[in-house]
Scaffold this motif. Structure first.
Motif, PDB file in Angstrom:
ATOM      1  N   SER A 188       0.588  -1.409  -0.106  1.00 38.28           N
ATOM      2  CA  SER A 188      -0.177   0.075  -0.036  1.00 38.28           C
ATOM      3  C   SER A 188       1.042   1.087   0.182  1.00 38.28           C
ATOM      4  N   GLU A 189       2.010   1.217   0.543  1.00 36.58           N
ATOM      5  CA  GLU A 189       2.781   2.316   1.046  1.00 36.58           C
ATOM      6  C   GLU A 189       4.518   2.137   0.030  1.00 36.58           C
ATOM      7  N   PRO A 190       3.953   2.367  -1.374  1.00 35.93           N
ATOM      8  CA  PRO A 190       5.720   1.588  -1.573  1.00 35.93           C
ATOM      9  C   PRO A 190       7.075   2.731  -0.602  1.00 35.93           C
ATOM     10  N   ALA A 191       8.082   1.730  -0.695  1.00 39.86           N
ATOM     11  CA  ALA A 191       9.030   2.948  -0.305  1.00 39.86           C
ATOM     12  C   ALA A 191       9.590   3.826  -1.205  1.00 39.86           C
ATOM     13  N   ARG A 192       9.891   5.055  -0.718  1.00 40.68           N
ATOM     14  CA  ARG A 192      10.560   6.009  -1.371  1.00 40.68           C
ATOM     15  C   ARG A 192      12.536   6.465  -0.630  1.00 40.68           C
ATOM     16  N   ILE A 193      12.809   7.487  -1.428  1.00 40.63           N
ATOM     17  CA  ILE A 193      13.760   8.013  -1.152  1.00 40.63           C
ATOM     18  C   ILE A 193      13.881   9.485  -2.206  1.00 40.63           C
ATOM     19  N   GLY A 194      14.912  10.182  -1.725  1.00 43.76           N
ATOM     20  CA  GLY A 194      15.221  11.288  -1.812  1.00 43.76           C
ATOM     21  C   GLY A 194      16.597  11.361  -2.696  1.00 43.76           C
ATOM     22  N   ALA A 195      16.858  12.141  -3.635  1.00 38.64           N
ATOM     23  CA  ALA A 195      17.844  11.708  -5.019  1.00 38.64           C
ATOM     24  C   ALA A 195      18.486  12.862  -5.016  1.00 38.64           C
ATOM     25  N   TYR A 196      19.952  13.445  -4.561  1.00 41.28           N
ATOM     26  CA  TYR A 196      19.550  14.640  -5.377  1.00 41.28           C
ATOM     27  C   TYR A 196      20.549  14.973  -6.844  1.00 41.28           C
ATOM     28  N   ALA A 197      20.134  15.856  -7.394  1.00 45.35           N
ATOM     29  CA  ALA A 197      20.970  15.944  -8.956  1.00 45.35           C
ATOM     30  C   ALA A 197      21.599  17.217  -8.947  1.00 45.35           C
ATOM     31  N   GLU A 198      22.996  17.274  -9.489  1.00 50.00           N
ATOM     32  CA  GLU A 198      23.666  18.322  -9.965  1.00 50.00           C
ATOM     33  C   GLU A 198      23.891  18.305 -11.313  1.00 50.00           C
ATOM     34  N   GLY A 199      24.000  19.776 -11.847  1.00 50.09           N
ATOM     35  CA  GLY A 199      24.661  20.079 -13.485  1.00 50.09           C
ATOM     36  C   GLY A 199      23.202  19.846 -14.133  1.00 50.09           C
ATOM     37  N   ASP A 200      23.715  19.223 -15.374  1.00 47.32           N
ATOM     38  CA  ASP A 200      22.717  18.844 -16.415  1.00 47.32           C
ATOM     39  C   ASP A 200      21.774  18.151 -15.953  1.00 47.32           C
ATOM     40  N   ILE A 201      21.641  17.196 -15.112  1.00 47.35           N
ATOM     41  CA  ILE A 201      20.940  16.416 -14.664  1.00 47.35           C
ATOM     42  C   ILE A 201      19.127  16.503 -14.246  1.00 47.35           C
ATOM     43  N   ALA A 202      19.773  17.871 -13.353  1.00 44.45           N
ATOM     44  CA  ALA A 202      18.909  18.945 -12.321  1.00 44.45           C
ATOM     45  C   ALA A 202      17.408  19.496 -14.123  1.00 44.45           C
ATOM     46  N   GLY A 203      16.621  19.349 -13.492  1.00 45.13           N
ATOM     47  CA  GLY A 203      15.490  19.261 -14.820  1.00 45.13           C
ATOM     48  C   GLY A 203      15.130  17.975 -15.292  1.00 45.13           C
ATOM     49  N   MET A 204      15.943  17.208 -15.095  1.00 47.58           N
ATOM     50  CA  MET A 204      15.419  16.551 -16.719  1.00 47.58           C
ATOM     51  C   MET A 204      14.215  15.032 -16.130  1.00 47.58           C
ATOM     52  N   LEU A 205      14.071  15.178 -14.817  1.00 46.55           N
ATOM     53  CA  LEU A 205      12.663  14.202 -14.416  1.00 46.55           C
ATOM     54  C   LEU A 205      11.459  14.510 -14.862  1.00 46.55           C
ATOM     55  N   ASN A 206      10.336  14.120 -15.067  1.00 51.27           N
ATOM     56  CA  ASN A 206       9.111  14.563 -14.721  1.00 51.27           C
ATOM     57  C   ASN A 206       8.664  13.439 -13.749  1.00 51.27           C
ATOM     58  N   PRO A 207       7.319  14.626 -12.590  1.00 56.11           N
ATOM     59  CA  PRO A 207       7.158  13.128 -12.018  1.00 56.11           C
ATOM     60  C   PRO A 207       6.504  12.420 -12.709  1.00 56.11           C
ATOM     61  N   GLY A 208       6.111  10.899 -12.295  1.00 51.21           N
ATOM     62  CA  GLY A 208       5.448   9.620 -13.286  1.00 51.21           C
ATOM     63  C   GLY A 208       6.588   8.817 -14.167  1.00 51.21           C
ATOM     64  N   ASP A 209       7.588   9.916 -14.050  1.00 49.12           N
ATOM     65  CA  ASP A 209       8.680   9.353 -15.233  1.00 49.12           C
ATOM     66  C   ASP A 209       9.414   7.815 -14.160  1.00 49.12           C
ATOM     67  N   HIS A 210       9.616   6.772 -15.128  1.00 49.62           N
ATOM     68  CA  HIS A 210      10.556   5.332 -15.128  1.00 49.62           C
ATOM     69  C   HIS A 210      11.394   5.647 -14.752  1.00 49.62           C
ATOM     70  N   VAL A 211      12.288   5.623 -14.176  1.00 50.00           N
ATOM     71  CA  VAL A 211      14.227   6.125 -13.723  1.00 50.00           C
ATOM     72  C   VAL A 211      15.034   5.268 -13.165  1.00 50.00           C
ATOM     73  N   ILE A 212      15.651   4.416 -13.813  1.00 53.06           N
ATOM     74  CA  ILE A 212      16.867   3.942 -13.354  1.00 53.06           C
ATOM     75  C   ILE A 212      18.279   5.471 -12.680  1.00 53.06           C
ATOM     76  N   VAL A 213      18.243   5.445 -11.127  1.00 54.63           N
ATOM     77  CA  VAL A 213      18.622   6.285 -11.144  1.00 54.63           C
ATOM     78  C   VAL A 213      20.328   5.776  -9.972  1.00 54.63           C
ATOM     79  N   ASN A 214      21.103   5.783 -10.543  1.00 54.83           N
ATOM     80  CA  ASN A 214      22.915   5.610 -10.646  1.00 54.83           C
ATOM     81  C   ASN A 214      23.553   7.048  -9.379  1.00 54.83           C
ATOM     82  N   GLY A 215      24.229   6.347  -8.679  1.00 56.50           N
ATOM     83  CA  GLY A 215      24.350   7.175  -7.732  1.00 56.50           C
ATOM     84  C   GLY A 215      24.849   6.264  -6.191  1.00 56.50           C
ATOM     85  N   VAL A 216      25.721   7.680  -5.270  1.00 55.27           N
ATOM     86  CA  VAL A 216      25.869   7.180  -4.184  1.00 55.27           C
ATOM     87  C   VAL A 216      24.970   7.266  -3.117  1.00 55.27           C
ATOM     88  N   LEU A 217      24.567   6.374  -2.706  1.00 55.28           N
ATOM     89  CA  LEU A 217      23.786   5.789  -1.104  1.00 55.28           C
ATOM     90  C   LEU A 217      24.561   7.052  -0.044  1.00 55.28           C
TER      91      LEU A 217
END
Ligand code: ADP
Ligand code: MG
Length: 691
Positions: A188-217
């Motif tokens: 019912s409540e899917p897990a969520r996590i915040g991600a910080y984007a910097e540079g030209d990838i900021a602004g790349m995503l829209n809500p509803g997009d299906h994405v793979i986030v590569n990054g450092v936890l």
């Protein structure tokens, strides 16, 4: 080379690697700079070059990225180009809910749906500070959240005051996004996590997009109620790259074995019956409704016309009717077996509403946040909206655009976005006044605007009238389902149990013919089909439509182009279900069967027994004709009597024309309610002019 030695020589290795594998790409970026500010490196190239370099990237990402960036900087002569890694090994693609402390400070790939994005804000990367004493400028690289000023002036050596030279400083863009887990299961409540984007990838995503986030936890210290630091950490991701997943149905993995099974099912003689029998088998009957759900799950074909307009392929279905008739149960089940199915209730929808909202909450850390609602999250899937009649008026108006244009636009607080809502709607509504009356227009009984109602391809009334045979069958079915459930519960506890009293036929009563997960895969697989109409199919559909149209008498319109389009979608869905490249006559029969069933239930003027599509919305032709006739009578009487038209006289004339007394009374009430007439004194009416 072993791991430690690798850490020592990271810079050299990265420089070597980039020179060998990415020379052309780097040259290209330099030529077109600042068009592109990222160098995308395939993880597998790194692995091919050196396994330990790849390993260092995964396990010591901080050092690796620092050195890799330095190496890239020398190639691009200090231009602002970021190194970004994509296509991480699947072993490092983790579920958000499965992230543990051992993943902290490691390079990970997380797959999910974008739930929220903040506005993009500039962030200072290199500050240029002017000394108030000697006027000399000092450069300070900014690598923490807090602004770092020079301690002393490099030129005069004084601890002077410094002012930041904004025009000369170097800025980048930042954004925070929230990713929500997608799963095959149903939580019912899917897990969520915040991600910080910097540079030209900021602004790349829209809500509803299906994405793979590569990054450092990363972990950040959590504060307790008194704002004191605790030893419990919150996790977030420092995003290095985003990989948009275009084909959203690939969320479901289909193996070769699955494919074999899917093909086997598709060839079954009893395909459609088997699928119907796999939709909530615990619910008795409702075969036609389940058939419609089956077709809705597959959907029609979305078309883009030459002029750029889009015709939706999604089939919208509405259940209206009595409480306790399994509407909610069916909605919940569909949300489970539909790829990207989402269940929500119009009553308790999330703060984001059904479409999307812009809010300022703690997530945004002072920034505005755009948050996706249910319709956006269900993009390319099915949004099951229970108690749809209870949604807020804002939601209702957003629904119009979402259902027809398949997108919603939002503009608020500097955020403007158009979000995709290419989802089918399965709605359920309860009648406003107690029970559903088949002989009254749907629109009069549920709290949904006629305009919204007409957006639904199919409307099914659910009535709960006592019926001896059906009641017995239903009760037996439910009892057997419960018995088999009891038996299963008992066997779980005690394996050796033998049952003396056995209820015949109970074990299969609530058992889907096709396992839910397999059915989900089947649907995902079949949704890729793009069937074409055949000439015979076209003739069949056109024939049905024109024949039904011909039945229209005295202003009654039995069917409109809207329903015709709906039939095409249903036929397309039926062909997809068969994994057929062509829409054949049998698909048309299925589509016509369902449309006919629906129209017979709700598209018939109860008074005349004729097909009349306006019976749904509330004004069948007979009623319209009657209203205008009675208006005429009133106007006639008014011209001869200055007191107006007397009810007794109106009734006398109307009855002589064959309108029953009851109908005259109810029509007068309607005309009054609609402001066409008023009653200056009891029993006397006047028409309202100049309207
Ligand atoms: P609604 O949303 O229409 O008010 P629910 O889906 O909440 O109704 O159903 C109420 C209960 O009645 C559920 O537990 C459901 O399983 C049961 N029920 C209603 N109709 C049927 C049916 N045709 N077969 C089996 N169970 C049914
Ligand atoms: Mg309900």
């Amino acid at each position: 080379m072993d791991f430690l030695a690798m850490i020592e020589s990271l810079y050299d290795e990265w420089a070597n690697f980039l020179r060998q594998y990415y020379k052309t790409q780097m040259d290209e970026i330099l030529l077109t700079y600042p068009l592109k500010k990222s160098l995308y490196v395939d993880y597998w190239d790194v692995d091919r070059y050196s396994e330990s370099l790849a390993e260092a990237l995964l396990f010591s990402p901080k050092e690796s990225f620092a050195e890799a960036q330095k190496a890239l900087d020398t190639f691009v002569e200090g231009k602002d180009v970021a190194i970004r890694i994509k296509n991480l090994t699947k072993t490092y693609r983790l579920k958000i809910s499965a992230l543990r402390s051992e993943n902290l400070n490691k390079f990970v790939a997380l797959e999910g749906l974008v739930k929220k994005v903040t506005e993009v804000r500039p962030i200072l990367k290199i500050g240029v500070f002017k000394c108030s004493n000697c006027g000399e400028e000092t450069y300070v690289e900014q690598d923490t959240k807090r602004l770092q000023e020079p301690a002393v002036c490099q030129s005069c050596g004084k601890r002077a005051k410094f002012s930041l030279m904004v025009e000369k400083s170097l800025f980048s863009d930042t954004q925070k996004v929230e990713i929500q887990e997608i799963g095959e299961g149903i939580s019912s409540e899917p897990a969520r996590i915040g991600a910080y984007a910097e540079g030209d990838i900021a602004g790349m995503l829209n809500p509803g997009d299906h994405v793979i986030v590569n990054g450092v936890l990363r972990g950040s210290v959590r504060l307790d109620e008194r704002n004191a630091k605790t030893t419990v950490f919150d996790k977030y991701v420092e995003a290095n790259s985003f990989e948009l997943q275009e084909e959203k149905l690939e969320e479901i993995e289909i193996t070769d074995e699955d494919e074999r099974e899917i093909l086997e099912i598709s060839r079954r003689e009893s395909l459609i019956e088997d699928i119907i029998a796999s939709i909530n088998p615990a619910i008795y009957g409702l075969e036609m409704e389940k058939k419609a759900l089956a077709l809705q799950l597959f959907g029609g074909v979305q078309k883009e016309m030459d002029d750029g307009t889009r015709i939706r392929g999604d089939i919208h279905v509405l259940f209206v009717g009595d409480p306790g008739t399994a509407k909610s149960q069916l909605l919940r089940y569909v949300a489970q077996i539909a790829p990207r199915g989402v269940y929500t209730s119009g009553k308790g929808s999330s703060a984001a509403g059904l479409t999307a909202t812009v809010v300022k909450d703690s997530f945004g850390e002072g920034r505005w946040t755009l948050e996706a609602g249910v319709l956006v999250l269900a993009d390319r899937g099915i949004a099951c909206i229970d108690e749809i009649d209870k949604m807020t008026s804002q939601d209702a108006s957003a629904m119009h655009q979402a259902m027809e244009q398949q997108e919603v636009s939002i503009a608020k607080a500097g955020i403007s976005a158009t979000l995709q809502t290419r989802c089918s709607i399965l709605g359920a509504a309860n009648p406003q006044y107690g029970r559903f009356d088949l002989y009254k227009p749907v629109a009069e009984q549920i709290n949904l605007s006629p305009a919204l109602l007409s957006r639904f391809d199919l409307i099914f009334p659910f009535t709960d009238k006592p019926d001896k045979d059906r009641d017995r069958n239903l009760a037996e079915h439910v009892a057997k389902a419960h018995f088999s459930g009891e038996l299963k519960a008992l066997k779980k506890r005690r394996r050796d149990v033998t049952v003396r009293e056995y209820i015949e036929g109970s074990e299969n009563v609530a058992k889907p013919v096709i396992e839910p997960l397999l059915l989900k895969k089947y649907i995902a697989y079949a949704k890729r089909m793009m069937p074409l109409l055949t000439p015979t199919a076209m003739d069949r559909l056109v024939g049905y439509y024109t024949n039904l149209r011909r039945l229209g008498e005295e202003g009654a319109i039995p069917i409109t182009a809207r329903q015709f389009e709906a039939m095409i979608r249903l036929a397309e869905a039926s062909a997809k279900m068969r994994l057929s490249n062509f829409i054949e006559e049998e698909d048309c029969e299925t589509a016509i069967g369902i449309m006919d069933y629906c129209l017979r239930k709700i598209g018939i003027d109860a008074e005349t027994g004729r097909f009349d599509i306006d019976a749904i919305i509330g004004k069948p032709a007979s009623q319209r004709n009657r209203m205008s006739r009675i208006m005429e009578i009133i106007k006639d009487l008014e011209t001869t009597d200055e007191k107006g038209a007397e009810e007794r006289e109106i009734t006398r004339i109307a009855v002589s024309e064959g309108i029953s007394e009851d109908l005259v009374t109810s029509t007068l009430r309607k005309l009054k309610a609609e402001g066409m007439i008023y009653e200056p004194k009891s029993g006397w009416f006047r028409s309202i002019r100049n309207r």
